[in-house]
Design an enzyme around this catalytic site. Structure first.
Site, PDB file in Angstrom:
ATOM      1  N   LYS A  15       0.414  -1.718  -0.220  1.00  0.00           N
ATOM      2  CA  LYS A  15      -0.022  -0.098  -0.117  1.00  0.00           C
ATOM      3  C   LYS A  15       1.112   1.240  -0.185  1.00  0.00           C
ATOM      4  CE  LYS A  15      -4.047   0.125   2.875  1.00  0.00           C
ATOM      5  NZ  LYS A  15      -5.025   0.815   3.963  1.00  0.00           N
ATOM      6  N   ARG A  70     -17.686  -4.349   1.272  1.00  0.00           N
ATOM      7  CA  ARG A  70     -17.834  -4.987   1.999  1.00  0.00           C
ATOM      8  C   ARG A  70     -18.796  -5.305   3.126  1.00  0.00           C
ATOM      9  NH1 ARG A  70     -13.363  -1.532   5.094  1.00  0.00           N
ATOM     10  NH2 ARG A  70     -12.987  -0.257   3.973  1.00  0.00           N
ATOM     11  N   ARG A  99     -18.441   9.249   5.623  1.00  0.00           N
ATOM     12  CA  ARG A  99     -18.781   8.496   4.754  1.00  0.00           C
ATOM     13  C   ARG A  99     -18.507   8.145   3.645  1.00  0.00           C
ATOM     14  NH1 ARG A  99     -23.352  12.330   3.209  1.00  0.00           N
ATOM     15  NH2 ARG A  99     -21.900  13.558   3.649  1.00  0.00           N
ATOM     16  N   CYS A 149     -18.977  -0.712   8.585  1.00  0.00           N
ATOM     17  CA  CYS A 149     -18.860   0.818   9.403  1.00  0.00           C
ATOM     18  C   CYS A 149     -20.698   0.215   9.994  1.00  0.00           C
ATOM     19  CB  CYS A 149     -18.938   2.212   9.324  1.00  0.00           C
ATOM     20  SG  CYS A 149     -17.746   2.357   8.967  1.00  0.00           S
ATOM     21  N   PHE A 206     -16.437  11.385  11.356  1.00  0.00           N
ATOM     22  CA  PHE A 206     -17.839  10.469  10.483  1.00  0.00           C
ATOM     23  C   PHE A 206     -18.024  10.447   9.335  1.00  0.00           C
ATOM     24  CE2 PHE A 206     -19.879  10.906  15.029  1.00  0.00           C
ATOM     25  CZ  PHE A 206     -19.080  11.657  15.271  1.00  0.00           C
ATOM     26  N   PHE A 248     -31.468   9.734   6.218  1.00  0.00           N
ATOM     27  CA  PHE A 248     -31.830   8.070   6.321  1.00  0.00           C
ATOM     28  C   PHE A 248     -32.548   7.319   6.529  1.00  0.00           C
ATOM     29  CE2 PHE A 248     -26.899   6.900   6.232  1.00  0.00           C
ATOM     30  CZ  PHE A 248     -26.841   7.974   5.760  1.00  0.00           C
ATOM     31  N   THR A 270     -12.482   3.945  14.957  1.00  0.00           N
ATOM     32  CA  THR A 270     -13.929   3.370  15.559  1.00  0.00           C
ATOM     33  C   THR A 270     -13.703   2.395  16.908  1.00  0.00           C
ATOM     34  OG1 THR A 270     -15.612   4.075  13.904  1.00  0.00           O
ATOM     35  CG2 THR A 270     -16.552   2.711  16.040  1.00  0.00           C
TER      36      THR A 270
HETATM   37  C1  UDX Z   1     -21.161   5.660   7.865  1.00  0.00           C
HETATM   38  C2  UDX Z   1     -21.520   6.749   8.131  1.00  0.00           C
HETATM   39  O1  UDX Z   1     -22.600   7.503   7.561  1.00  0.00           O
HETATM   40  C3  UDX Z   1     -20.868   7.618   8.353  1.00  0.00           C
HETATM   41  O2  UDX Z   1     -21.177   9.071   9.290  1.00  0.00           O
HETATM   42  C4  UDX Z   1     -19.192   6.722   9.523  1.00  0.00           C
HETATM   43  O3  UDX Z   1     -18.720   7.530   9.636  1.00  0.00           O
HETATM   44  C5  UDX Z   1     -19.241   5.651   9.200  1.00  0.00           C
HETATM   45  O4  UDX Z   1     -20.333   5.022   8.438  1.00  0.00           O
HETATM   46  P1  UDX Z   1     -20.377   4.719   5.192  1.00  0.00           P
HETATM   47  O5  UDX Z   1     -20.818   3.260   5.319  1.00  0.00           O
HETATM   48  O6  UDX Z   1     -19.882   5.371   4.345  1.00  0.00           O
HETATM   49  O7  UDX Z   1     -21.289   5.773   6.110  1.00  0.00           O
HETATM   50  O8  UDX Z   1     -21.925   4.893   4.788  1.00  0.00           O
HETATM   51  P2  UDX Z   1     -23.486   5.580   5.013  1.00  0.00           P
HETATM   52  O9  UDX Z   1     -24.054   6.425   3.318  1.00  0.00           O
HETATM   53  O10 UDX Z   1     -23.914   6.289   6.399  1.00  0.00           O
HETATM   54  O11 UDX Z   1     -24.648   4.551   4.466  1.00  0.00           O
HETATM   55  C6  UDX Z   1     -24.313   3.125   4.959  1.00  0.00           C
HETATM   56  C7  UDX Z   1     -25.456   2.065   4.311  1.00  0.00           C
HETATM   57  O12 UDX Z   1     -26.500   2.317   5.063  1.00  0.00           O
HETATM   58  C8  UDX Z   1     -25.064   1.718   3.057  1.00  0.00           C
HETATM   59  O13 UDX Z   1     -25.576   0.748   2.987  1.00  0.00           O
HETATM   60  C9  UDX Z   1     -26.855   2.780   2.332  1.00  0.00           C
HETATM   61  O14 UDX Z   1     -26.897   2.041   1.045  1.00  0.00           O
HETATM   62  C10 UDX Z   1     -27.238   2.396   3.833  1.00  0.00           C
HETATM   63  N1  UDX Z   1     -28.099   3.181   4.151  1.00  0.00           N
HETATM   64  C11 UDX Z   1     -28.356   5.019   3.962  1.00  0.00           C
HETATM   65  C12 UDX Z   1     -29.776   3.143   3.921  1.00  0.00           C
HETATM   66  O15 UDX Z   1     -30.103   2.196   2.852  1.00  0.00           O
HETATM   67  N2  UDX Z   1     -30.869   3.900   3.365  1.00  0.00           N
HETATM   68  C13 UDX Z   1     -30.641   5.181   3.665  1.00  0.00           C
HETATM   69  O16 UDX Z   1     -31.628   6.281   3.423  1.00  0.00           O
HETATM   70  C14 UDX Z   1     -29.294   5.265   3.834  1.00  0.00           C
END
Ligand code: UDX
Length: 459
Positions: free
Chosen positions: A35, A345, A155, A278, A153, A267, A121
């Protein structure tokens, strides 16, 4: 300031590049030699919008460098961010062995004062353990440190933007010195006094809230935030099931519920469930934390259970439409756990596909970014050059990741090349009216309303 960032994964690399962009000199460490080689050759170990430019610009400006020896970074940097992975153990607990290993390395080589900041985390009270660890294992009596918690936090897919425009920056500290150092490190972001690398005309920006608390509370803030977001998603998925059962439209329900400022619209998108590196992991770890503390976290176990059942329910929908899936050609649009990332993942699309493959379906899939990563996990899938190739001759197409480009497809062409114009939408990314108008059989999540059924020509 000289800053060390240990771990060049999503969190580490975005943090390192962001800190460098705001003027700090950053040494990013990872013991994965390959990496480090990739990064030092100007390439990226994963896809993340905007990150490659950010890393390259700061590498060239000599504000960012990548090394594999932690000693080099500790010798030059007072502030050390721990950003290593904390994957899940069999029993659901977070695996802290990488955090401990980093702590041990620091103890062995550190001299003088350091601020050690956990950004990975971690479960509550990890900071306490780190403090004790440094006390026990430090080699030099000159080494003294403050431990702090600074949860991220970010994403995936919008990590760079989230670094520069956070809703808040949270620090957990035991001393004013640590709080002052962290405020200094984040000053440009707090004041939003940087040239935005993301938005050309970055609108006027108000100061970012700086939340200072104790270490335990800061650690809990991260787990609680992610668990609450996951709960919102499972809630709307639960409502979607009810809408299908009683004949209502989850899209409208979510829209109106989300208009309540106390709830908020984000969400509340139903679908095949949440995935990624996550939510599933943090939820499991938090349930363990609750259990170990003798608290009843049944609510979060239910959030997990609802999420796991999304895959079963979606596979049942497919069977409802296709009857027997064995030998059937099924096209899949989307493999990543969400758009704008190549990360697979705990990807819900791969979970659906595995179920179909186990029942003898022939799966042809396309994803704009995640196919290389998916191949490593699911070589049995036939990977296609584009969405049309995945739909070619298919009895059904499953829309499983809401990439923008799928909304720009020529649906007429899709209908002509499919064996049967059946689309099952696991992310409600298409409009029911459009699909009906284009002559598709269209099945989405949570649309039981008679009006919608009428549009679909369903009885
Ligand atoms: C998340 C948190 O949002 C972020 O703050 C933290 O630091 C890490 O974890 P991430 O895992 O990148 O981030 O994805 P996120 O955009 O939160 O989506 C998570 C999952 O939820 C995805 O599979 C997404 O498809 C799903 N999702 C999200 C839904 O099914 N419905 C929604 O309304 C929003």
């Amino acid at each position: 300031m000289n800053i060390a960032v240990i771990g060049a994964g999503y969190v580490g690399l975005i943090t390192a590049a962001g800190m460098a962009e705001t003027g700090h000199r950053v040494i990013c460490v990872d013991d994965d030699l390959h990496k480090i080689e990739v990064l030092n050759s100007g390439r990226m170990p994963f896809y993340e919008p905007g990150l490659e430019d950010l890393v390259e610009r700061n590498r060239r400006a000599k504000r960012l460098e990548f090394v594999s020896h932690i000693e080099d970074a500790v010798a030059e940097c007072q502030a050390i961010f721990i950003c290593v992975g904390t994957p899940t153990l069999e029993n659901g607990e977070a695996d802290l062995s990488s955090v401990e290993l980093v702590a041990r390395r620091i103890s062995e080589c550190a001299r003088g004062y350091h601020l050690v900041i956990e950004k990975s985390t971690v479960p509550v009270q990890t900071g306490r353990r780190l403090q004790r660890h440094f006390g026990v294992y430090r080699k030099s009596s000159q080494f003294h440190c403050d431990v702090a918690s600074n949860p991220e936090f970010l994403r995936e897919g919008s990590g760079v933007e989230d670094f520069f425009h956070p809703d808040r920056i949270v620090v957990g500290v035991d001393s004013e010195k640590a709080a002052a150092l962290l405020e200094g490190i984040y000053q440009p972001v707090l004041e939003q006094s940087f040239v935005c690398p993301i938005h050309e005309n970055c609108a006027s920006r108000s100061r970012v809230p700086f939340v200072i608390t104790d270490i335990n509370s800061a650690e809990l803030i991260k787990h609680a935030s992610n668990s609450f977001l996951a709960m919102k998603i499972s809630f709307i998925n639960m409502i979607a099931d009810l809408c299908e059962a009683v004949g209502a439209d989850v899209g409208k329900v979510a829209e109106a519920v989300g208009m309540d400022k106390r709830i908020g619209a984000s969400f509340l998108r139903p679908g095949v469930g949440f995935g990624g590196s996550c939510f599933p992991k943090d939820l499991q770890a938090f349930v363990r934390v609750g259990q170990d503390a003798g608290c009843d976290f049944a609510l979060l176990r239910e959030v997990e259970r609802i999420n796991q059942r999304r895959i079963d329910l979606f596979v049942n929908k497919i069977k409802e439409e296709l009857w027997v899936v064995r030998g059937k050609r099924i096209g899949v649009w989307g493999l990543a756990f969400k758009p704008r990332t190549d990360d697979v993942r705990s990807s819900p699309p791969l979970a659906v596909i595995r179920r179909l493959l186990a029942e003898g379906a022939l799966v042809r899939a396309y994803d704009p970014q995640a196919m290389e990563k998916a191949k490593a996990q699911a070589p049995e899938i036939e990977y296609c050059a584009d969405a049309y190739a995945a739909a070619q001759g298919a009895e059904a197409v499953l829309a499983l990741t809401e990439w923008e480009e799928f909304l720009r497809l020529d649906l007429m062409k899709v209908r002509q090349i499919m064996a049967r114009p059946l689309i099952l939408d696991g992310r409600n990314m298409f409009s029911c009216a459009t699909m009906a108008a284009q002559g598709f059989e269209y099945v989405d999540i949570g649309s039981g309303s008679p009006a919608r059924k009428h549009q679909l020509g369903a009885s």
